[in-house]
Design a protein around this motif. Structure first.
Motif, PDB file in Angstrom:
ATOM      1  N   LEU A  50       0.710  -1.166   0.088  1.00 50.15           N
ATOM      2  CA  LEU A  50       0.028  -0.082   0.042  1.00 50.15           C
ATOM      3  C   LEU A  50       0.907   1.291   0.080  1.00 50.15           C
ATOM      4  CD1 LEU A  50      -2.718  -1.335   2.471  1.00 50.15           C
ATOM      5  CD2 LEU A  50      -2.990  -1.167   0.001  1.00 50.15           C
ATOM      6  N   PRO A  51       0.226   2.289  -0.461  1.00 44.51           N
ATOM      7  CA  PRO A  51       0.952   3.658  -0.617  1.00 44.51           C
ATOM      8  C   PRO A  51       1.861   4.053   0.745  1.00 44.51           C
ATOM      9  CG  PRO A  51      -1.182   4.025  -1.428  1.00 44.51           C
ATOM     10  CD  PRO A  51      -1.131   2.489  -0.588  1.00 44.51           C
ATOM     11  N   MET A  52       1.267   4.154   1.964  1.00 45.92           N
ATOM     12  CA  MET A  52       2.009   4.635   3.027  1.00 45.92           C
ATOM     13  C   MET A  52       3.232   3.881   3.655  1.00 45.92           C
ATOM     14  SD  MET A  52       0.525   7.416   3.604  1.00 45.92           S
ATOM     15  CE  MET A  52       1.160   7.797   5.239  1.00 45.92           C
ATOM     16  N   PRO A  53       3.062   2.486   3.541  1.00 45.34           N
ATOM     17  CA  PRO A  53       4.084   1.529   3.969  1.00 45.34           C
ATOM     18  C   PRO A  53       5.126   1.732   2.671  1.00 45.34           C
ATOM     19  CG  PRO A  53       2.096   0.406   4.317  1.00 45.34           C
ATOM     20  CD  PRO A  53       1.846   1.727   3.425  1.00 45.34           C
ATOM     21  N   GLN A  54       4.840   1.813   1.402  1.00 48.98           N
ATOM     22  CA  GLN A  54       5.884   1.995   0.405  1.00 48.98           C
ATOM     23  C   GLN A  54       6.437   3.293   0.474  1.00 48.98           C
ATOM     24  OE1 GLN A  54       4.315   0.782  -3.543  1.00 48.98           O
ATOM     25  NE2 GLN A  54       5.771   2.093  -4.472  1.00 48.98           N
ATOM     26  N   ARG A  55       5.907   4.283   0.923  1.00 45.52           N
ATOM     27  CA  ARG A  55       6.608   5.565   1.144  1.00 45.52           C
ATOM     28  C   ARG A  55       7.631   5.378   2.225  1.00 45.52           C
ATOM     29  NH1 ARG A  55       2.541  10.472   2.169  1.00 45.52           N
ATOM     30  NH2 ARG A  55       1.881   9.368   0.004  1.00 45.52           N
ATOM     31  N   ARG A  56       7.317   4.622   3.381  1.00 48.01           N
ATOM     32  CA  ARG A  56       8.175   4.490   4.321  1.00 48.01           C
ATOM     33  C   ARG A  56       9.467   3.670   3.898  1.00 48.01           C
ATOM     34  NH1 ARG A  56       6.630   2.853  10.607  1.00 48.01           N
ATOM     35  NH2 ARG A  56       8.538   3.562  11.382  1.00 48.01           N
ATOM     36  N   LEU A  57       9.269   2.881   3.031  1.00 49.10           N
ATOM     37  CA  LEU A  57      10.318   1.976   2.541  1.00 49.10           C
ATOM     38  C   LEU A  57      11.291   2.915   1.652  1.00 49.10           C
ATOM     39  CD1 LEU A  57      11.821  -0.479   2.131  1.00 49.10           C
ATOM     40  CD2 LEU A  57      10.225  -1.222   0.069  1.00 49.10           C
TER      41      LEU A  57
ATOM     42  N   THR B 288      15.655 -10.291   9.630  1.00 49.21           N
ATOM     43  CA  THR B 288      15.968  -9.567  10.984  1.00 49.21           C
ATOM     44  C   THR B 288      17.417  -9.001  10.760  1.00 49.21           C
ATOM     45  OG1 THR B 288      17.700 -11.419  11.748  1.00 49.21           O
ATOM     46  CG2 THR B 288      15.425 -11.648  12.276  1.00 49.21           C
ATOM     47  N   CYS B 289      17.330  -7.846  11.496  1.00 50.29           N
ATOM     48  CA  CYS B 289      18.579  -6.959  11.493  1.00 50.29           C
ATOM     49  C   CYS B 289      18.919  -6.589  13.231  1.00 50.29           C
ATOM     50  CB  CYS B 289      18.445  -5.639  10.706  1.00 50.29           C
ATOM     51  SG  CYS B 289      19.561  -4.388  10.835  1.00 50.29           S
ATOM     52  N   THR B 290      20.083  -6.538  13.598  1.00 52.17           N
ATOM     53  CA  THR B 290      20.344  -6.240  14.970  1.00 52.17           C
ATOM     54  C   THR B 290      20.015  -4.822  15.505  1.00 52.17           C
ATOM     55  OG1 THR B 290      22.623  -5.753  14.265  1.00 52.17           O
ATOM     56  CG2 THR B 290      22.162  -7.736  15.098  1.00 52.17           C
ATOM     57  N   CYS B 291      19.653  -4.007  14.522  1.00 54.48           N
ATOM     58  CA  CYS B 291      19.006  -2.577  14.996  1.00 54.48           C
ATOM     59  C   CYS B 291      17.476  -2.750  15.295  1.00 54.48           C
ATOM     60  CB  CYS B 291      19.201  -1.405  13.692  1.00 54.48           C
ATOM     61  SG  CYS B 291      18.175  -1.800  12.352  1.00 54.48           S
ATOM     62  N   ASN B 292      16.919  -3.920  14.694  1.00 60.38           N
ATOM     63  CA  ASN B 292      15.793  -4.169  15.436  1.00 60.38           C
ATOM     64  C   ASN B 292      14.353  -3.556  14.745  1.00 60.38           C
ATOM     65  OD1 ASN B 292      16.658  -6.016  17.547  1.00 60.38           O
ATOM     66  ND2 ASN B 292      16.740  -4.429  19.023  1.00 60.38           N
ATOM     67  N   PHE B 293      14.768  -2.566  13.827  1.00 55.93           N
ATOM     68  CA  PHE B 293      13.881  -1.852  13.026  1.00 55.93           C
ATOM     69  C   PHE B 293      12.817  -3.006  12.190  1.00 55.93           C
ATOM     70  CE2 PHE B 293      12.095   0.595   9.444  1.00 55.93           C
ATOM     71  CZ  PHE B 293      11.559   1.474  10.022  1.00 55.93           C
ATOM     72  N   TRP B 294      13.720  -3.924  11.483  1.00 53.67           N
ATOM     73  CA  TRP B 294      12.887  -4.600  10.783  1.00 53.67           C
ATOM     74  C   TRP B 294      11.823  -5.472  11.357  1.00 53.67           C
ATOM     75  CZ3 TRP B 294      15.719  -8.291   6.393  1.00 53.67           C
ATOM     76  CH2 TRP B 294      14.792  -8.312   5.502  1.00 53.67           C
ATOM     77  N   GLU B 295      12.481  -6.360  12.522  1.00 55.54           N
ATOM     78  CA  GLU B 295      11.373  -7.064  13.261  1.00 55.54           C
ATOM     79  C   GLU B 295      10.343  -6.295  14.037  1.00 55.54           C
ATOM     80  OE1 GLU B 295      14.558  -6.894  13.243  1.00 55.54           O
ATOM     81  OE2 GLU B 295      15.595  -8.390  14.564  1.00 55.54           O
ATOM     82  N   LEU B 296      10.676  -4.865  14.269  1.00 55.94           N
ATOM     83  CA  LEU B 296       9.849  -4.043  14.959  1.00 55.94           C
ATOM     84  C   LEU B 296       8.573  -3.576  14.175  1.00 55.94           C
ATOM     85  CD1 LEU B 296       8.855  -2.625  17.659  1.00 55.94           C
ATOM     86  CD2 LEU B 296      10.558  -0.759  16.891  1.00 55.94           C
ATOM     87  N   VAL B 297       8.908  -3.372  12.871  1.00 49.91           N
ATOM     88  CA  VAL B 297       8.128  -2.617  11.915  1.00 49.91           C
ATOM     89  C   VAL B 297       7.432  -3.411  10.723  1.00 49.91           C
ATOM     90  CG1 VAL B 297       7.683  -0.598  10.596  1.00 49.91           C
ATOM     91  CG2 VAL B 297       9.361  -0.285  12.530  1.00 49.91           C
ATOM     92  N   GLY B 298       8.365  -4.360  10.576  1.00 47.51           N
ATOM     93  CA  GLY B 298       8.035  -5.189   9.306  1.00 47.51           C
ATOM     94  C   GLY B 298       8.265  -4.461   7.891  1.00 47.51           C
ATOM     95  N   ILE B 299       9.197  -3.500   7.993  1.00 40.65           N
ATOM     96  CA  ILE B 299       9.447  -2.969   6.754  1.00 40.65           C
ATOM     97  C   ILE B 299      11.081  -2.928   6.769  1.00 40.65           C
ATOM     98  CG2 ILE B 299       9.665  -0.802   5.408  1.00 40.65           C
ATOM     99  CD1 ILE B 299       6.795  -0.193   6.394  1.00 40.65           C
TER     100      ILE B 299
END
Length: 790
Positions: free
Chosen positions: A565-572, A611-622
Motif C-alpha cells: 500500500l502507499p504509506m508503507p511503500q513511502r516509508r520504505l 532480521t537486523c540487529t538494529c531491531n527496526f525490521w522486526e519491530l515495523v515489518g519494513i
C-alpha cells in the motif's frame, strides 16, 4: 340537488357576506320533509310500508348561478323505516342521535333529506356563490402517497359518479395547498383549508411576505379572524364548514385586500417564521452568523428583524435540522433495535441510571463524555472500531467500555493500546496486564515532563531520541546524556516502565512502532463538527461518515496496482534513500554485515530470517536501511520483503464489508410489550463560564497567549496583586499616572501632558473611563477521550 363530498377541488368563488363574515344559508326549497299538514312523507299507494331514507347532514347550503346546492357533510342511510311511524318527531330523534342539539337544525326534502345546521357565525346578510372551474388534484408528495390520497388516476377521492350530470356534481371548490403563498397571492372567498393550523401558517406567510402587519382578533379552536393592524379595512374569517372537518374563508373578497404600503418592521414575522428561511441558509452554510440572518431577511424580504429574533430563529432552525435532543433520547431503544435488525453482528448497549421517580421513565446517565477506540489499518490510517457516550471519565466507565470492546474484537487476541494517562484508564489496563500491551502517548508524556522540568530544544531532543532508540545501547547512550544534563529529569523517566514509551522494549509481534496517539486525534478532528449535536444526530453522522469512508476505500484499492500500500511503500522509499553510506559484506548464505562508511556503526542482517540487529525490521515489518543494502546486494526487490500486514489483501479484508443502511425513524421497530420506550435525557452539570469546544492547549503551543510577566497593578488603587474588578481599597487619584507601555513599544505617561485646548477634568466633570473585555467564543460540546488500538 345532490350531496357532494369532494376532498380535492378547485373553483373560482364569488360571495356576498356581511361585515362580520357571517354566512346565511338561504334555502329555496319550499317543501319541508315533515309538517303538521302532511305527516306522511311518501305516497302509501305507490310504496310499501317499509322503505329507506337518505340523510345528508354536517354540510351547508350554498348558491351557484341562482341554484342552491348542499356542500360538504356526509350521507347516512336509514333502512327499515316504517311508513306509519315516520313522523317529524321520529326524524328529529334520529338527527339528535347523531350529536345535533335540539332546535339547532332544520330538515329539507328534495328526494333525499338535508339537515341545515344553524351556525353561530351565520347572519342574514347574504349567501355564497360559486363558479365552476377545472379540477386540480393534490401534488404527488410523500405524505399524500403514504396517506393513499393519490393512486395515479385523474379522479379525486370523494368525487361523484362520473356518469352523473353537471347539475348533480355540485361546485368545484378551491383547496389551499402548502407552498401556494407568494407576494402576489390573492385570497378568495370559499378557499378551503384542512385545518386552522394551515390557515394560520398561510396568513402569517402572506403577511410576512407582503410586509403588511395583522392582528389576531379571534384565535380559537373552530374559527380565526384577523384584521389589518393599521385598520385599513382588511379582515378575514376562517371557520368550520358546517360540522365537517373542513375550514373555509367566509369573508367577501372586497375585504380581502390591503390598502396600505408595506412596513419594514412587521411583528407578524416572528422568530418561528424567520426560522423557516434560516433552515435554508443553514443547509447550505452551517455556520450562519446572526448578522447574516438579519442581512438576508432585509435584502431578500425587505424585512427588518432584531438581533434577539435572529438568535431565536437560529435556535429553532438548529432544532429542526439536528432534531430535538430530549426526543432523541426517547428514541434510543428503537434506534438500537434497528441497528441490530439490519446487522446481527452490531453491538449496541444502553446503560441507564436509576429512575428519578418510580413513576417516571429511566434516565440516560449524567453528563456526556465520548469514548473512542480507533485501530491502525494496513495503510497506516485510522480504522474506527467503537465509540460510546458515558456520564464521566471514570474507572467504571472505562472498564465498561473496554470490556465490551474486547468481547467484540476477541478476548484471546494480542492487542496494543496507546493512550494518554487518562483518569481510570491506566488502572483498567493494569487489571488486564496479561492480555494487552499498554503504551503511553509520547506527546502527552512530554507535556507532563515539560511541566516539571521545563521545555527547550535540547531536553526535548534528548527525550525524543531516548524514546525512538530501537536497540538498547542507543537508548542507554541517550539516557546518559539526559542524566548529565538534568538528574531529576532522568530519575523521573527512569521510574516509567520502558515497555510503555521506548521502542527498544516494544514487542515484535504487532509490527508497530507508533509512539503517539495521532490516529485518535485525527478521528477526533474529523467528528468535531458532530460532537456538539444531539445523541442520535451524532450517532447518525458518524455512521454515515463510516459508510462513505468504507465505500471510498474500496474504490481506492481498485485503482492501486501494487501489492504494498502507499504509506508503507513511502516509508520504505525513505529507508532506500538512506542507504548511500552503508556498505554490505556477505558472510554466508543470506547473512550480511552492513557497516557505515564514516561513523563506525555496524549491524548484522539476515535476509532469510528478516532480521537486523538494529531491531527496526522486526519491530515495523519494513526493511531498514541496513536490510535494504543487503537485499540490493543480492539483486532482489525490497518490496518483496515487506510484511504481509501491509499488503492489499489485508486492506481488502479490512474494508471488505459495508456499513448497513437503516430505515427512517418512522419505520424503526417498536419495543415489545412490557419494555418502556421513553428514556429521559441526562442531567448536565453546568460549569462556570462558556462551555469549551476545543481542547485546552499547552502554554508553548502555537496560538496560545503567553502569560504576562510581572505583577498586575490595580488601576483604581495602584497596588499589585489584583485588578479593578476585585479591588476593595479606596481610590487613589495618582493610580492612573503610572507609566504604561503603548502599542508602538515606546514608554510614555498614561495621562500625557495637558494642552490648553483640552483642560483637565474638574471634580464636577468626571473623566470618562473606557474599558474593554475579550470574550472567547465556543459552543457546548462533548469532551473527547480517544484510544488508539493496534
Amino acid at each position: 340537488m345532490a350531496n357532494t363530498e369532494k376532498t380535492k377541488t378547485k373553483a373560482k368563488t364569488k360571495s356576498k357576506t356581511t361585515k362580520h363574515a357571517k354566512v346565511k344559508m338561504k334555502p329555496v326549497v319550499k317543501k319541508e320533509a315533515t309538517t303538521k299538514k302532511n305527516e306522511e312523507p311518501v305516497d302509501e299507494e305507490s310504496l310499501s310500508n317499509v322503505f329507506s331514507v337518505v340523510f345528508n347532514h354536517g354540510g351547508e347550503f350554498c348558491k351557484e348561478n341562482n341554484k342552491f346546492f348542499y356542500r360538504g357533510g356526509k350521507q347516512t342511510v336509514v333502512d327499515g323505516a316504517d311508513m306509519d311511524n315516520f313522523t317529524k318527531s321520529r326524524v328529529n330523534s334520529l338527527i339528535m342521535g347523531w350529536g345535533y342539539e335540539q332546535d339547532s337544525f332544520k330538515v329539507w326534502s328534495d328526494g333525499q333529506l338535508y339537515v341545515e345546521y344553524k351556525d353561530d357565525e351565520s347572519d342574514k346578510s347574504g349567501f355564497i356563490e360559486y363558479d365552476s372551474d377545472e379540477v386540480e388534484g393534490l401534488d404527488d408528495s410523500e405524505d399524500e402517497r403514504a396517506a393513499g390520497l393519490y393512486d395515479g388516476f385523474s379522479e379525486e377521492l370523494g368525487s361523484s359518479d362520473p356518469d352523473a350530470s353537471d347539475d348533480e356534481s355540485g361546485p368545484k371548490v378551491e383547496r389551499y395547498k402548502k407552498g401556494d403563498i407568494h407576494k402576489g397571492y390573492k385570497w378568495k372567498t370559499g378557499l378551503e383549508f384542512s385545518s386552522l393550523k394551515d390557515f394560520r401558517e398561510a396568513i402569517r406567510d402572506w403577511s410576512s411576505l407582503k410586509g403588511l402587519p395583522i392582528d389576531w382578533v379571534k384565535n380559537e379552536g373552530d374559527r380565526v379572524r384577523v384584521e389589518c393592524a393599521r385598520k385599513c379595512g382588511f379582515y378575514m374569517l376562517c371557520s368550520r364548514v358546517g360540522r365537517d372537518h373542513t375550514f373555509a374563508i367566509k369573508t367577501e373578497e372586497q375585504y380581502l385586500t390591503h390598502s396600505f404600503i408595506r412596513t419594514l418592521y412587521n411583528k407578524t414575522a416572528n422568530s418561528k417564521w424567520v426560522s423557516k428561511e434560516v433552515v435554508k441558509l443553514m443547509q447550505t452554510f452551517p455556520k450562519v452568523r446572526l448578522r447574516d440572518i438579519t442581512q438576508h431577511m432585509r435584502t431578500d424580504f425587505a424585512l427588518g428583524i432584531s438581533k434577539n429574533t435572529a438568535w431565536k430563529a437560529k435556535q429553532y432552525a438548529t432544532e429542526i435540522i439536528e432534531g430535538d435532543s430530549d426526543r432523541q433520547y426517547s428514541l434510543l431503544r428503537r434506534y438500537a433495535d434497528e441497528l441490530i435488525r439490519v446487522c446481527k453482528e452490531n453491538t449496541v448497549v444502553i446503560g441507564l441510571a436509576e429512575r428519578p421517580v418510580p413513576t417516571l421513565p429511566p434516565r440516560f446517565g449524567y453528563g456526556g463524555q465520548m469514548l473512542i477506540a480507533v485501530g491502525r489499518g494496513p495503510n497506516d490510517q485510522y480504522f474506527p472500531l467503537a465509540f460510546g457516550v458515558v456520564e464521566t471519565e471514570t474507572k467504571e466507565s472505562w472498564r465498561w467500555f473496554i470490556q465490551l470492546l474486547m468481547e467484540d474484537i476477541g478476548q484471546d487476541n494480542r492487542f496494543v493500546f496507546i493512550s494518554d494517562q487518562q483518569k481510570g484508564l491506566v488502572a483498567v489496563f493494569e487489571e488486564m496486564f496479561e492480555r494487552v500491551e499498554h503504551r503511553l502517548c509520547l506527546r502527552h508524556l512530554y507535556a507532563n515532563f515539560k511541566k516539571k522540568f521545563g521545555g527547550g530544544t535540547l531536553i526535548r531532543d534528548l527525550m525524543m531520541g531516548t524514546a525512538k532508540a530501537t536497540y538498547y545501547q542507543a537508548w542507554e547512550a541517550k539516557m546518559s546524556e539526559l542524566k548529565a544534563f538534568d538528574k531529576k529529569a532522568w530519575d523521573w523517566l527512569k521510574d516509567i516502565p520502558t515497555k510503555m514509551w521506548c521502542k527498544h522494549a516494544f514487542s515484535y509481534y504487532h509490527k508497530c512502532d507508533v509512539l503517539m496517539n495521532n490516529l485518535s486525534e485525527s478521528f477526533n478532528a474529523t467528528i468535531l463538527v458532530a460532537r456538539d449535536k444531539p445523541i442520535l444526530t451524532l450517532c447518525e453522522w458518524i455512521r454515515n461518515y463510516l459508510m462513505n469512508r468504507t465505500s471510498a476505500s474500496v474504490s481506492k484499492l481498485a485503482n492501486w496496482p501494487h501489492r504494498i500500500l502507499p504509506m508503507p511503500q513511502r516509508r520504505l522509499e525513505n529507508e532506500v534513500s538512506m542507504t548511500g553510506y552503508w556498505q554490505p559484506t556477505w558472510v554466508i548464505h543470506e547473512e550480511f554485515q552492513v557497516a557505515h562508511q564514516f561513523n563506525g556503526q555496524q549491524f548484522i542482517v539476515n535476509t532469510a530470517k528478516k532480521t537486523c540487529t538494529c531491531n527496526f525490521w522486526e519491530l515495523v515489518g519494513i526493511p531498514c536501511r541496513h536490510a535494504v543494502t543487503a537485499i540490493s546486494y543480492q539483486g532482489k526487490d525490497p518490496l518483496d520483503y515487506v510484511d504481509n500486514c501491509y499488503s492489499r489483501e489485508k486492506y481488502a479484508a479490512c474494508y471488505g464489508f459495508a456499513i448497513s443502511a437503516i430505515n427512517g425513524v418512522d419505520m424503526w421497530p417498536k419495543p415489545p410489550d412490557g419494555v418502556e420506550e421513553n428514556i429521559l435525557p441526562p442531567l448536565y452539570k453546568k460549569g462556570p463560564g462558556r462551555p469549551r469546544k476545543l481542547r485546552i492547549r499547552e502554554f508553548d503551543e502555537v496560538g496560545v497567549r503567553k502569560p504576562r510577566k510581572g505583577k498586575y497593578h490595580c488601576t483604581t488603587c495602584g497596588h499589585p496583586g489584583h485588578n479593578v474588578g476585585s479591588c476593595k481599597l479606596p481610590q487613589d487619584p495618582n493610580a492612573l499616572n503610572r507609566k504604561r507601555k503603548p502599542s508602538n513599544g515606546k514608554a510614555s505617561d498614561s495621562q500625557g501632558p495637558t494642552s490648553a485646548s483640552q483642560p483637565p477634568a474638574s471634580a464636577s466633570q468626571p473623566a470618562a473611563l473606557a474599558s474593554g473585555r475579550y470574550w472567547s467564543l465556543g459552543d457546548h460540546a462533548r469532551s473527547e477521550q480517544c484510544l488508539n488500538i493496534v
